[in-house]
Design a protein around this motif. Structure first.
Motif, PDB file in Angstrom:
ATOM      1  N   GLU A   7      19.491  27.108  98.324  1.00 16.31           N
ATOM      2  CA  GLU A   7      20.537  26.214  97.789  1.00 16.31           C
ATOM      3  C   GLU A   7      20.435  24.883  98.518  1.00 16.31           C
ATOM      4  N   ASP A   8      20.317  23.793  97.757  1.00 18.21           N
ATOM      5  CA  ASP A   8      20.118  22.491  98.395  1.00 18.21           C
ATOM      6  C   ASP A   8      21.418  21.778  98.742  1.00 18.21           C
ATOM      7  N   GLU A   9      22.518  22.202  98.146  1.00 11.33           N
ATOM      8  CA  GLU A   9      23.775  21.518  98.473  1.00 11.33           C
ATOM      9  C   GLU A   9      24.388  22.169  99.715  1.00 11.33           C
ATOM     10  N   ASP A  51      19.635  29.026  93.651  1.00 12.18           N
ATOM     11  CA  ASP A  51      20.127  27.907  92.858  1.00 12.18           C
ATOM     12  C   ASP A  51      18.980  27.497  91.923  1.00 12.18           C
ATOM     13  N   MET A  53      18.645  24.153  90.192  1.00 14.68           N
ATOM     14  CA  MET A  53      18.232  22.766  90.377  1.00 14.68           C
ATOM     15  C   MET A  53      17.970  22.549  91.861  1.00 14.68           C
TER      16      MET A  53
HETATM   17 CA    CA Z   1      21.077  22.333  93.345  1.00 15.52          CA
END
Ligand code: CA
Length: 227
Positions: A7-9, A51, A53
């Motif tokens: 997850e990038d966030e 995730d 995106m």
């Molecule tokens: Ca994302």
């Protein structure tokens, strides 16, 4: 049980980490798809939260790549609530379940538990690699029909290698899996692999336990005989 969160966030990843840790899981976070693939290759996870995106490598590609590498860890996709085509694409890429964002935490934990249960039920009880058979219920091991007597530790080591047939397990991953810690690095792993190898491979023309120099160990049949 260890869970990988890709997850990038950062705020979302932090919330997931906190909640899963509170539920008793150990959590690793990867902040992009490429890092997620690396983590999944070097460590054994019970579930992967993915995730879609993501920077560098998107979630669908991560999913496809894991499956192509025969990593069968259950994957729970985190998707936008109304993104039906995304979900379908994710399930087709090999994900097991999805959870629309924003999600309720109790639901996330419930789904993780359900995936872990399902995975345990589906795990084959007998692992076969060439003429090696491991009955994971009785912890009985045979090679070419002959029983191989192993210590508990050797058995756990063999099962960890066999459950990841064809993949390379790093010394750290083996250490964590078999000794339940990754802090104390020593030659313990090498010594035990040596002992195991004597019992499994000695006297057999076909060697199943392979050293991958500088990386770790792998259990696999010779090339061309992959099951
Ligand atoms: Ca994302």
């Amino acid at each position: 049980m260890r869970i990988l969160v890709i997850e990038d966030e950062a705020p979302i990843a932090a919330v997931i980490r906190r909640g899963l840790e509170r539920a008793g899981y150990t959590v690793d976070v990867a902040t992009d798809g490429a890092m997620g693939l690396e983590r999944a290759a070097e460590q054994v996870y019970g579930v992967i939260l993915l995730d879609l995106m993501l920077p560098r490598v998107d979630g669908w590609t991560v999913c496809e790549t894991l499956r192509a590498r025969r990593i069968s860890t259950p994957i729970l996709m985190l998707t936008a609530r109304d993104a039906v085509p995304d979900r379908v694409k994710g399930l087709e890429a090999g994900a097991d379940d999805y959870l629309p964002k924003p999600f309720d935490f109790t639901e996330l934990v419930a789904r993780v538990r359900a995936l872990l249960r399902r995975d345990k039920l589906h795990k084959t009880r007998v692992i076969r690699v060439a003429d090696l058979e491991i009955d994971t219920d009785s912890a009985r091991v045979t090679r070419a029909g002959e029983e191989v007597r192993l210590t508990r530790r050797e058995y756990t080591l063999l099962e960890a290698l066999a459950a990841n047939e064809g993949r390379v397990l790093s010394r750290e991953a083996i250490q964590e899996r078999v000794w339940m810690d990754s802090e104390s690095f020593s030659n313990t792993v090498d010594v035990h692999v040596g002992l195991l190898r004597k019992k499994i491979d000695a006297g057999h023309a076909v060697k199943l336990i392979h050293t991958v120099h500088g990386v770790g160990y792998s259990l696999r049949p010779p090339d061309g005989e992959r099951s």
